[in-house]
Design a protein around this motif. Sequence first.
Motif, PDB file in Angstrom:
ATOM      1  N   GLN B  37     -18.278  17.964  -2.278  1.00  0.00           N
ATOM      2  CA  GLN B  37     -17.384  18.263  -1.388  1.00  0.00           C
ATOM      3  C   GLN B  37     -17.490  19.547  -0.753  1.00  0.00           C
ATOM      4  O   GLN B  37     -18.069  20.646  -1.197  1.00  0.00           O
ATOM      5  CB  GLN B  37     -15.777  18.437  -2.220  1.00  0.00           C
ATOM      6  N   GLY B  38     -17.066  19.786   0.462  1.00  0.00           N
ATOM      7  CA  GLY B  38     -17.205  20.951   1.346  1.00  0.00           C
ATOM      8  C   GLY B  38     -17.348  20.803   2.861  1.00  0.00           C
ATOM      9  O   GLY B  38     -17.111  19.660   3.353  1.00  0.00           O
ATOM     10  N   LEU B  74      -5.411  15.341  12.313  1.00  0.00           N
ATOM     11  CA  LEU B  74      -5.822  15.485  10.970  1.00  0.00           C
ATOM     12  C   LEU B  74      -6.544  16.849  10.495  1.00  0.00           C
ATOM     13  O   LEU B  74      -7.178  16.795   9.546  1.00  0.00           O
ATOM     14  CB  LEU B  74      -6.343  14.310   9.879  1.00  0.00           C
ATOM     15  N   ARG B  75      -6.693  17.655  11.672  1.00  0.00           N
ATOM     16  CA  ARG B  75      -7.607  18.981  11.542  1.00  0.00           C
ATOM     17  C   ARG B  75      -8.909  18.590  11.001  1.00  0.00           C
ATOM     18  O   ARG B  75      -9.487  19.126  10.150  1.00  0.00           O
ATOM     19  CB  ARG B  75      -7.117  19.942  10.566  1.00  0.00           C
ATOM     20  N   LEU B  77     -10.162  15.960   9.298  1.00  0.00           N
ATOM     21  CA  LEU B  77     -10.070  14.920   8.108  1.00  0.00           C
ATOM     22  C   LEU B  77      -9.807  13.488   8.820  1.00  0.00           C
ATOM     23  O   LEU B  77      -9.403  13.614   9.844  1.00  0.00           O
ATOM     24  CB  LEU B  77      -9.102  15.397   7.106  1.00  0.00           C
ATOM     25  N   PRO B  78     -10.408  12.645   7.978  1.00  0.00           N
ATOM     26  CA  PRO B  78     -11.124  12.585   6.699  1.00  0.00           C
ATOM     27  C   PRO B  78     -12.649  13.108   6.634  1.00  0.00           C
ATOM     28  O   PRO B  78     -12.993  13.446   5.628  1.00  0.00           O
ATOM     29  CB  PRO B  78     -11.335  11.167   6.387  1.00  0.00           C
ATOM     30  N   PRO B  80     -16.033  14.617   6.217  1.00  0.00           N
ATOM     31  CA  PRO B  80     -16.999  13.777   5.323  1.00  0.00           C
ATOM     32  C   PRO B  80     -16.938  12.709   4.307  1.00  0.00           C
ATOM     33  O   PRO B  80     -17.503  12.377   3.734  1.00  0.00           O
ATOM     34  CB  PRO B  80     -17.702  15.034   4.697  1.00  0.00           C
ATOM     35  N   TYR B  81     -15.292  12.804   4.179  1.00  0.00           N
ATOM     36  CA  TYR B  81     -14.775  11.848   3.258  1.00  0.00           C
ATOM     37  C   TYR B  81     -14.410  10.360   3.645  1.00  0.00           C
ATOM     38  O   TYR B  81     -14.085   9.643   3.061  1.00  0.00           O
ATOM     39  CB  TYR B  81     -13.566  12.291   2.306  1.00  0.00           C
ATOM     40  N   PHE B  85     -12.791   6.626   2.522  1.00  0.00           N
ATOM     41  CA  PHE B  85     -11.564   5.905   3.291  1.00  0.00           C
ATOM     42  C   PHE B  85     -11.723   4.752   3.910  1.00  0.00           C
ATOM     43  O   PHE B  85     -10.732   3.763   3.786  1.00  0.00           O
ATOM     44  CB  PHE B  85     -10.843   7.020   4.344  1.00  0.00           C
ATOM     45  N   ASN B  96      -4.036   3.465  10.829  1.00  0.00           N
ATOM     46  CA  ASN B  96      -2.397   3.907  10.331  1.00  0.00           C
ATOM     47  C   ASN B  96      -2.326   5.480  10.022  1.00  0.00           C
ATOM     48  O   ASN B  96      -1.290   5.832  10.115  1.00  0.00           O
ATOM     49  CB  ASN B  96      -2.075   3.078   9.066  1.00  0.00           C
ATOM     50  N   LEU B  97      -3.284   5.783   9.759  1.00  0.00           N
ATOM     51  CA  LEU B  97      -3.259   7.394   9.336  1.00  0.00           C
ATOM     52  C   LEU B  97      -2.751   7.936  10.732  1.00  0.00           C
ATOM     53  O   LEU B  97      -2.292   9.313  10.254  1.00  0.00           O
ATOM     54  CB  LEU B  97      -4.499   7.860   8.819  1.00  0.00           C
ATOM     55  N   VAL B  99      -0.692   7.164  12.779  1.00  0.00           N
ATOM     56  CA  VAL B  99       0.768   6.505  13.580  1.00  0.00           C
ATOM     57  C   VAL B  99       1.631   7.684  13.755  1.00  0.00           C
ATOM     58  O   VAL B  99       2.468   7.419  14.741  1.00  0.00           O
ATOM     59  CB  VAL B  99       1.477   5.147  12.558  1.00  0.00           C
ATOM     60  N   ALA B 100       1.635   8.447  12.927  1.00  0.00           N
ATOM     61  CA  ALA B 100       2.721   9.797  13.357  1.00  0.00           C
ATOM     62  C   ALA B 100       2.339  10.401  14.283  1.00  0.00           C
ATOM     63  O   ALA B 100       3.208  11.283  14.963  1.00  0.00           O
ATOM     64  CB  ALA B 100       2.674  10.340  12.105  1.00  0.00           C
ATOM     65  N   TYR B 101       1.255  10.108  15.134  1.00  0.00           N
ATOM     66  CA  TYR B 101       0.615  11.350  16.071  1.00  0.00           C
ATOM     67  C   TYR B 101       0.236  10.667  17.405  1.00  0.00           C
ATOM     68  O   TYR B 101      -0.326   9.447  17.335  1.00  0.00           O
ATOM     69  CB  TYR B 101      -0.695  11.983  15.461  1.00  0.00           C
TER      70      TYR B 101
END
Lengths: 192, 192
Positions: B37-38, B74-75, B77-78, B80-81, B85, B96-97, B99-101
């Motif tokens: 992680q990083g 999401l600044r 993100l995701p 490197p992850y 996802f 869907n991640l 939808v709010a934006y």
Amino acid sequence: MKVVFVTGNEKKWAEVKALLPEWIELQRMNLDLMEIQGSRSEIATFKCKQAASMIDDRNVAIITEDTSLGFTALRNLPGPYIKHFLDAIKHEGLNNLLVAYEDKSATAYCTVAYWNRMETDEPLVFEGSTAGSIVPARGPALFGWDPIFEPVESSVPKKTFAEMTMSEKNAISHRHRAFAQLATHFENSLKQ
Amino acid sequence: MKVVFVTGNEKKWAEVKALLPEWIELQRMNLDLMEIQGSRSEIATFKCKQAASMIDDRNVAIITEDTSLGFTALRNLPGPYIKHFLDAIKHEGLNNLLVAYEDKSATAYCTVAYWNRMETDEPLVFEGSTAGSIVPARGPALFGWDPIFEPVESSVPKKTFAEMTMSEKNAISHRHRAFAQLATHFENSLKQ
């Protein structure tokens, strides 16, 4: 019996010290450990082994701890990556991840790895969990995502972790449940 | 000059082989490497060093490659992850991640780490990026998140990476841009 708990967090240190039997000579150590990507158990095991590689005395047992917050609608993500999401998008952004879903349920996990190198070849892993849901932040923002996590087991009116007293939180928290298992392990090993 | 490109992916191997100068003796190696992680650069550097620790011959230079997909809302993100996802919530869940934006913009990154241990103490890192937006999946679902990423630079009518021919994609892709920098590095070092 000498045991090192690896943490940089004063609150966790106080909590864990109170939870483990008094005959454990618990010491605190703040090590700069790397986190890997993977399952909760892989991450916990790797972290504990890494700490062990920095502690030469094999008579010293090692405890590390990892926290995960999995959203059911996101199939248990952000999970172990929750820290990065909290840092980046804060409480509101975490709520926003679920806008597309009716299901706001989530599970908090604490994964404890314990390694006594004189006893086992690999660290032992103990996990505690608490079911709840993600809500708009309520209560003091003193500790991570506590204000947006409302445990199912909280009394009526419902409280987030951040709205609970320490003893209310301890009664149902993922961290206490994980360390209670470690405490039981210590008690059983004493009896043998 | 012997160079190993660490990948388990046939497509990436073919792409990269075509991009680097012919005088590089490029070999492919499939190693089971851990991801930390990083930041993108920390992850790439760690991976390359880990590969190096498995390759005794210090005359062999090593290339590793990491992909990241950051959502602006999401600044980054995701980030490197993204792989975790995509595996868990698929193309629809990734849409869907957001939808709010209103802001559906995203950036694709390819981070290449290159280490010739005879030349430098640390791996060199080259990064290429492509700006675009996250859209409902269009085109064949053959390669990761290609169907939901529509580059800003795609021609009208807009295409996702998955709808493009290989040469259309290569002209603007994050991966090609990163490896083009590595190719330039090779050419410059040859001149010296």
